[in-house]
Structure formats: C-alpha cells, structure tokens
Design a protein around this motif. Structure first.
Motif, PDB file in Angstrom:
ATOM      1  N   THR A   1       0.637  -1.291   0.028  1.00 12.99           N
ATOM      2  CA  THR A   1       0.032   0.018   0.088  1.00 12.99           C
ATOM      3  C   THR A   1       0.990   1.065  -0.065  1.00 12.99           C
ATOM      4  O   THR A   1       0.557   2.249  -0.624  1.00 12.99           O
ATOM      5  CB  THR A   1      -1.015  -0.001   1.097  1.00 12.99           C
ATOM      6  OG1 THR A   1      -1.681  -1.272   1.358  1.00 12.99           O
ATOM      7  CG2 THR A   1      -1.953   1.015   1.094  1.00 12.99           C
TER       8      THR A   1
ATOM      9  N   TRP B   1       2.220   1.793  -3.413  1.00 16.93           N
ATOM     10  CA  TRP B   1       1.259   2.415  -4.270  1.00 16.93           C
ATOM     11  C   TRP B   1       0.957   4.006  -4.163  1.00 16.93           C
ATOM     12  O   TRP B   1       1.034   4.757  -5.150  1.00 16.93           O
ATOM     13  CB  TRP B   1      -0.213   1.999  -4.173  1.00 16.93           C
ATOM     14  CG  TRP B   1      -0.324   0.507  -4.378  1.00 16.93           C
ATOM     15  CD1 TRP B   1       0.510  -0.337  -5.500  1.00 16.93           C
ATOM     16  CD2 TRP B   1      -1.518  -0.510  -4.344  1.00 16.93           C
ATOM     17  NE1 TRP B   1       0.124  -1.663  -5.546  1.00 16.93           N
ATOM     18  CE2 TRP B   1      -1.017  -1.673  -5.028  1.00 16.93           C
ATOM     19  CE3 TRP B   1      -2.494  -0.305  -3.553  1.00 16.93           C
ATOM     20  CZ2 TRP B   1      -1.830  -2.732  -5.083  1.00 16.93           C
ATOM     21  CZ3 TRP B   1      -3.168  -1.491  -3.565  1.00 16.93           C
ATOM     22  CH2 TRP B   1      -2.981  -2.714  -4.235  1.00 16.93           C
TER      23      TRP B   1
ATOM     24  N   ARG C   1       2.268   7.193  -6.967  1.00 17.46           N
ATOM     25  CA  ARG C   1       1.223   7.804  -7.193  1.00 17.46           C
ATOM     26  C   ARG C   1       1.454   9.140  -8.470  1.00 17.46           C
ATOM     27  O   ARG C   1       2.571   9.511  -8.431  1.00 17.46           O
ATOM     28  CB  ARG C   1       0.233   8.616  -6.081  1.00 17.46           C
ATOM     29  CG  ARG C   1       0.940   9.784  -5.454  1.00 17.46           C
ATOM     30  CD  ARG C   1       0.147  10.216  -4.229  1.00 17.46           C
ATOM     31  NE  ARG C   1       0.784  11.425  -3.471  1.00 17.46           N
ATOM     32  CZ  ARG C   1       1.843  11.424  -2.769  1.00 17.46           C
ATOM     33  NH1 ARG C   1       2.715  10.119  -2.830  1.00 17.46           N
ATOM     34  NH2 ARG C   1       2.426  12.333  -2.219  1.00 17.46           N
TER      35      ARG C   1
ATOM     36  N   VAL D   1      -4.498   4.443  -4.397  1.00 12.51           N
ATOM     37  CA  VAL D   1      -4.705   3.054  -3.762  1.00 12.51           C
ATOM     38  C   VAL D   1      -6.060   2.555  -4.343  1.00 12.51           C
ATOM     39  O   VAL D   1      -6.130   1.401  -5.016  1.00 12.51           O
ATOM     40  CB  VAL D   1      -4.866   3.134  -2.337  1.00 12.51           C
ATOM     41  CG1 VAL D   1      -5.504   1.683  -1.625  1.00 12.51           C
ATOM     42  CG2 VAL D   1      -3.697   3.180  -1.718  1.00 12.51           C
TER      43      VAL D   1
ATOM     44  N   GLU E   1      -5.172   1.449  -8.258  1.00  9.03           N
ATOM     45  CA  GLU E   1      -4.297   0.143  -8.135  1.00  9.03           C
ATOM     46  C   GLU E   1      -5.256  -0.787  -7.797  1.00  9.03           C
ATOM     47  O   GLU E   1      -5.266  -2.119  -8.350  1.00  9.03           O
ATOM     48  CB  GLU E   1      -3.139   0.084  -7.134  1.00  9.03           C
ATOM     49  CG  GLU E   1      -2.125   1.128  -7.421  1.00  9.03           C
ATOM     50  CD  GLU E   1      -1.075   0.623  -8.591  1.00  9.03           C
ATOM     51  OE1 GLU E   1      -1.458  -0.540  -9.217  1.00  9.03           O
ATOM     52  OE2 GLU E   1      -0.248   1.336  -8.930  1.00  9.03           O
TER      53      GLU E   1
ATOM     54  N   ILE F   1      -7.774   4.693   4.045  1.00 11.22           N
ATOM     55  CA  ILE F   1      -7.171   3.882   3.097  1.00 11.22           C
ATOM     56  C   ILE F   1      -7.229   2.280   3.267  1.00 11.22           C
ATOM     57  O   ILE F   1      -7.586   1.721   2.521  1.00 11.22           O
ATOM     58  CB  ILE F   1      -5.838   4.501   2.787  1.00 11.22           C
ATOM     59  CG1 ILE F   1      -6.129   5.965   2.131  1.00 11.22           C
ATOM     60  CG2 ILE F   1      -5.251   3.589   1.630  1.00 11.22           C
ATOM     61  CD1 ILE F   1      -4.542   6.654   1.845  1.00 11.22           C
ATOM     62  N   CYS F   2      -6.584   1.991   4.556  1.00  8.02           N
ATOM     63  CA  CYS F   2      -6.613   0.778   4.934  1.00  8.02           C
ATOM     64  C   CYS F   2      -7.808   0.039   5.049  1.00  8.02           C
ATOM     65  O   CYS F   2      -8.156  -1.214   4.811  1.00  8.02           O
ATOM     66  CB  CYS F   2      -5.987   0.341   6.207  1.00  8.02           C
ATOM     67  SG  CYS F   2      -4.120   0.820   5.978  1.00  8.02           S
TER      68      CYS F   2
ATOM     69  N   GLN G   1      -9.070  -1.290   1.556  1.00  3.00           N
ATOM     70  CA  GLN G   1      -8.158  -2.259   1.185  1.00  3.00           C
ATOM     71  C   GLN G   1      -8.994  -3.642   1.824  1.00  3.00           C
ATOM     72  O   GLN G   1      -9.180  -4.539   1.138  1.00  3.00           O
ATOM     73  CB  GLN G   1      -6.840  -2.119   1.249  1.00  3.00           C
ATOM     74  CG  GLN G   1      -5.784  -3.260   0.812  1.00  3.00           C
ATOM     75  CD  GLN G   1      -4.464  -2.992   0.702  1.00  3.00           C
ATOM     76  OE1 GLN G   1      -3.837  -1.823   1.046  1.00  3.00           O
ATOM     77  NE2 GLN G   1      -3.623  -3.755   0.159  1.00  3.00           N
TER      78      GLN G   1
END
Length: 213
Positions: free
Chosen positions: A71, A74, A78, A88, A91, A161-162, A165
């Motif tokens: 992560t 990525w 950017r 993210v 991707e 962000i996590c 994912q």
C-alpha cells in the motif's frame, strides 16, 4: 561457494520449505501440522526451518512483508495530481479488473481462506498484519506530506485507506469461500469499489495530492 551461489541456495531452501508447509497446511489444516513434519518434508532440520521462519504463522503467511509494503508503494508511486487514496483506489481497481490472484481472485483461494478461518493463530496474525500495514502507511504519509509527529491526520487517513483495502479483501475472501466464480466476483467488487469511493469524504480523497502546493 561464491556469495551469489550461497544466496541462491538460501532462496531455494526457503522456497522449498514454504512450498512444503503450504501443501501440508492445505491438506491437513494449520493446527494439525508440526514444524518437525515440515522439516522432514523439506529435507531440512527443524532449526533450519526456524532460521527462515521464526514463527509457524510465517510459514503460511510468508509474503507478509510484501503485503505490508504494497500500500505504501502504491502511495509513493502515485501520479502527478493524484492523491494517496486515489492511487490506492486505482491500483485496487486494476488488480480486481484483471482478476488478479494478488487480491484472492483465483480458483482454490477458498482452500487458503478455509485454513485461516480454522486456525485462531492465523486469524490473530492477520489482525496484527493489518495493524502493521496501517502503521507503515502512516509513516509513508508523514514522509510524503512532511507532517509533524503530532499531526493526527496521517494516521486517520491511513486508517481510511486501509479500510478500503480491507473491505475489498474481505469481500473477495467471503465470495471465494462461498465457491463463487472469480470473474463474477471481480465485476461485483468493481461496483463495490465505486460505492466505497462515494463514501469517502473530500478530505480523504484529496489528501497528499502529488504536486499540490
């Protein structure tokens, strides 16, 4: 023996141990297989196994270091004018669109997930791994933005962000456990990613834009 040859032999030994362990775990379950049995299958000593894999969980989740870094990689890669979250999302969409095994879109992934679900130590290790990913990403965001150590924003953005994912991986994992077709799951997760992006606020989507003043 030259240094290059030694390193190659180490890589080959590590891979052999990992392959043997994974095969045994998939066949019999994580809790049922001992380190001694793995060592015997790989034709190495128990000490050699521990030299390469300090914990039994590392044998099954042997690519965790790459996952922790992914992560952040990525984000660091950017595009100009692209934010951390945007990179993210881009991707993840690319991986899902090509039905990539890296996000679990493959036949047989249900066996991998079943081993994890049946082994509390592996579930615990996955939880720890998620924390490592978030902490690593927070550090990357601080570096990329020059945020001070007491600025809470990099940690908050990293958490968001996590979460994105994690939602993708959980959705894929559940679908594959249910025996779904990877191509069908791919199309569904692409829609899910659109829904997720709509839920993210402007502060998340516009954080750490490359090239912004």
């Amino acid at each position: 023996m030259t240094e290059g040859l030694r390193e190659r032999k180490k890589r080959e030994t590590r891979q052999r141990i990992s392959d043997m362990a994974t095969g045994l775990f998939l066949e019999r379950g994580f809790m049922e297989v001992t380190i001694a049995e793995i060592a015997e299958a790989a034709d190495v000593s128990v000490n050699t196994v521990y030299n390469y894999f300090p914990a039994k969980e590392d044998l099954f989740l042997d690519r965790s270091a790459q996952v922790v870094e992914r992560t952040s990689r990525w984000v660091r890669g950017r595009d100009e004018g692209e934010s951390a979250a945007g990179a993210v999302l881009r991707e993840l969409r690319a991986e899902v669109e090509v039905v990539s095994p890296r996000v679990g879109l493959m036949e047989g992934y249900d066996r991998f997930m079943r081993v994890i679900h049946e082994a509390p130590p592996l579930r615990s290790r996955l939880w720890t791994l998620q924390e490592e990913i978030r902490d690593h990403l927070e550090g990357t965001l601080r570096e990329e933005t020059g945020a001070s150590a007491d600025d809470p924003l990099p940690g908050l953005i990293a958490g968001q962000i996590c979460w994105v994912q994690q939602m993708v991986m959980v959705s894929v994992g559940r679908a594959m456990l249910a025996g779904r077709n990877p191509d069908v799951v791919s199309r569904e997760v692409l829609v899910l990613l659109d829904d997720i992006e709509e839920l993210l606020g402007a502060k998340v989507l516009n954080y750490a834009v490359r090239g912004a003043p």
